[in-house]
Design a protein around this motif. Structure first.
Motif, PDB file in Angstrom:
ATOM      1  N   GLY A 208       0.762  -1.243   0.000  1.00  0.00           N
ATOM      2  CA  GLY A 208       0.000   0.000   0.000  1.00  0.00           C
ATOM      3  C   GLY A 208       0.788   1.286   0.000  1.00  0.00           C
ATOM      4  O   GLY A 208       0.202   2.376   0.074  1.00  0.00           O
ATOM      5  N   GLY A 209       2.110   1.215  -0.076  1.00  0.00           N
ATOM      6  CA  GLY A 209       2.893   2.439  -0.169  1.00  0.00           C
ATOM      7  C   GLY A 209       2.688   3.131  -1.497  1.00  0.00           C
ATOM      8  O   GLY A 209       2.448   2.477  -2.519  1.00  0.00           O
ATOM      9  N   ASP A 210       2.765   4.442  -1.509  1.00  0.00           N
ATOM     10  CA  ASP A 210       2.603   5.180  -2.767  1.00  0.00           C
ATOM     11  C   ASP A 210       3.839   5.054  -3.658  1.00  0.00           C
ATOM     12  O   ASP A 210       3.730   4.917  -4.871  1.00  0.00           O
ATOM     13  N   LYS A 211       5.007   5.105  -3.026  1.00  0.00           N
ATOM     14  CA  LYS A 211       6.276   4.998  -3.753  1.00  0.00           C
ATOM     15  C   LYS A 211       7.400   4.964  -2.727  1.00  0.00           C
ATOM     16  O   LYS A 211       7.174   5.253  -1.536  1.00  0.00           O
TER      17      LYS A 211
ATOM     18  N   ASP B  10      18.839   0.585   3.577  1.00  0.00           N
ATOM     19  CA  ASP B  10      18.349   1.940   3.868  1.00  0.00           C
ATOM     20  C   ASP B  10      17.147   2.174   2.969  1.00  0.00           C
ATOM     21  O   ASP B  10      17.269   2.168   1.735  1.00  0.00           O
ATOM     22  N   MET B  11      15.964   2.364   3.555  1.00  0.00           N
ATOM     23  CA  MET B  11      14.755   2.471   2.750  1.00  0.00           C
ATOM     24  C   MET B  11      13.732   3.369   3.460  1.00  0.00           C
ATOM     25  O   MET B  11      13.856   3.688   4.630  1.00  0.00           O
ATOM     26  N   GLY B  12      12.739   3.763   2.694  1.00  0.00           N
ATOM     27  CA  GLY B  12      11.645   4.546   3.256  1.00  0.00           C
ATOM     28  C   GLY B  12      10.436   4.433   2.360  1.00  0.00           C
ATOM     29  O   GLY B  12      10.540   4.070   1.182  1.00  0.00           O
ATOM     30  N   VAL B  13       9.292   4.758   2.927  1.00  0.00           N
ATOM     31  CA  VAL B  13       8.025   4.699   2.198  1.00  0.00           C
ATOM     32  C   VAL B  13       7.397   6.086   2.184  1.00  0.00           C
ATOM     33  O   VAL B  13       7.418   6.794   3.204  1.00  0.00           O
ATOM     34  N   TYR B  14       6.863   6.458   1.032  1.00  0.00           N
ATOM     35  CA  TYR B  14       6.085   7.689   0.898  1.00  0.00           C
ATOM     36  C   TYR B  14       4.622   7.282   0.848  1.00  0.00           C
ATOM     37  O   TYR B  14       4.211   6.492  -0.010  1.00  0.00           O
ATOM     38  N   LYS B  15       3.825   7.804   1.799  1.00  0.00           N
ATOM     39  CA  LYS B  15       2.415   7.442   1.877  1.00  0.00           C
ATOM     40  C   LYS B  15       1.591   8.669   2.260  1.00  0.00           C
ATOM     41  O   LYS B  15       1.854   9.292   3.293  1.00  0.00           O
ATOM     42  N   ASP B  16       0.610   9.017   1.419  1.00  0.00           N
ATOM     43  CA  ASP B  16      -0.311  10.126   1.702  1.00  0.00           C
ATOM     44  C   ASP B  16       0.424  11.413   2.046  1.00  0.00           C
ATOM     45  O   ASP B  16       0.031  12.163   2.955  1.00  0.00           O
TER      46      ASP B  16
END
Length: 367
Positions: free
Chosen positions: A188-191, A225-231
């Motif tokens: 469900g992550g945007d990118k 090393d990671m991250g999620v962009y959501k809303d």
């Protein structure tokens, strides 16, 4: 959320007026989103939010292809679509008039070519940096913003756990990288919040290394090393693992970084300088004899953008304030052994102490 955007824009208009700025031109997509609720990456096209005290309030110029989305999502007084065939600067001149003597711009975002067009349009105008006006607001996150960040963190940690299950001798960095970005979308992550980095072996000693064809081997460090962009909001997490048992030297590096992470978190208290957070990590790593191998600041602000204010480094004597959100990510990078970084997302709550939003285990995990 419209009340939030209206309050933010009122603040910007008041600050712009108090600074003697005729109008401010906000061009960074992150700040436009923060002030209006509308996000778009215009790429080479013109997009700007004009904050003009008094008569017209705020006007959003958007590429015509974003017009429908902006009409549905942007909290603004007026919307001006810019067709690809139009001269955006001509439209800007018609909308603002040609009498401005002081214009506010985001100096760290305005392209030089755009500055030249703006200067031609207003040849007698002086320019002031409007970036601090917006960042004064963005620096302190609201509970609603932190709730969004928590969602992005939860997603990132689920993705990381599922990706680590795929890590094994013979798997390439790129294969794990692809797994992370695939799972991110499925869950469900945007990118991705930024380019995911998966590094194995001695390549983990590259603080900004890019994933490649390297295949994991027994006794390798594995740094992700990671991250999620959501809303509209980001998460940012780094964990380092060992493939197999590893060596005593690797365990020592890991111990140093883990202790540095904990000491830096403990130093993150409202009223203390941001520099203290960096110093706490750096002094700990120096005690282990690895001072030379910690070659970056200990953290950075985050939120809508993956890098925001504050910058958490040893020279920043600005005081920590409630509402700040930043990373704490000490690292040790020994070329012959590999690198370890442990990164958490930290929020300074109303009580003034750090809340660690990331919960993924920090202790050394052998795969």
């Amino acid at each position: 959320m419209s009340a939030h955007y209206e309050a933010r824009m009122r603040h910007v208009l008041e600050m712009t007026d108090a600074a003697g700025i005729d109008f401010a031109m906000i061009t960074s997509p992150g700040s436009i989103f923060y002030l209006t609720g509308f996000y778009s990456d215009p790429h080479e096209r013109f997009m700007a939010l004009i904050a003009k005290p008094g008569e017209s309030g705020y006007t959003l110029f958007v590429p015509s292809l974003d017009e429908e989305a902006a009409r549905k999502g942007a909290c603004v007084n007026k919307l001006v679509p810019v067709p690809d065939t139009a001269d955006p600067w001509e439209l800007l001149g018609k909308e603002t008039g040609h009498e401005a003597s002081v214009i506010g711009v985001e100096k760290n975002h305005l392209r030089f070519a755009d500055y030249e067009r703006l200067a031609a349009l207003f040849p007698k105008a002086d320019y002031r940096d409007a970036h601090p006006i917006v960042m004064q607001l963005r620096l302190r996150k609201t509970p609603e913003e932190i709730a969004r960040v928590r969602v992005a963190i939860t997603l990132a940690e689920r993705v990381l756990e599922e990706a680590v299950a795929k890590a094994a001798v013979g798997v390439t960095e790129l294969e794990l990288n692809a797994e992370i970005e695939y799972r991110l979308r499925v869950l469900g992550g945007d990118k991705p919040a930024f380019e995911t980095s998966v590094l194995g072996g001695t390549r983990s000693a590259l603080p900004h290394g890019r994933s490649g064809e390297y295949r994991l081997q027994e006794d390798d460090f594995l740094l992700i090393d990671m991250g999620v962009y959501k809303d509209g909001y980001c998460s940012d997490i780094t964990r380092t693992f060992l493939i197999g048992e590893g060596s005593g030297a690797q365990a020592k590096v890991y111990e140093a970084v883990l202790k540095a992470n904990r000491n830096a978190v403990a130093a993150a208290v409202a009223g203390r300088p941001l520099a203290d957070v960096d110093r706490a990590a750096r002094e700990t790593i120096a005690e282990y004899g690895f001072a030379h191998y910690f070659n970056h600041r200990v953290g950075h602000g985050m939120g809508i953008d993956i890098h925001e204010q504050p910058s958490v480094h040893g020279g920043n004597e600005s005081l920590i304030e409630p509402g700040m959100l930043f990373t704490i990510e000490p690292g040790v990078y020994v070329p012959e052994i590999g690198g370890v970084r442990i990164e958490d997302d930290i929020y300074i709550g109303e009580g003034g102490r750090a809340q660690v939003l990331t919960s993924f285990p920090r202790e050394l995990r052998r795969l």
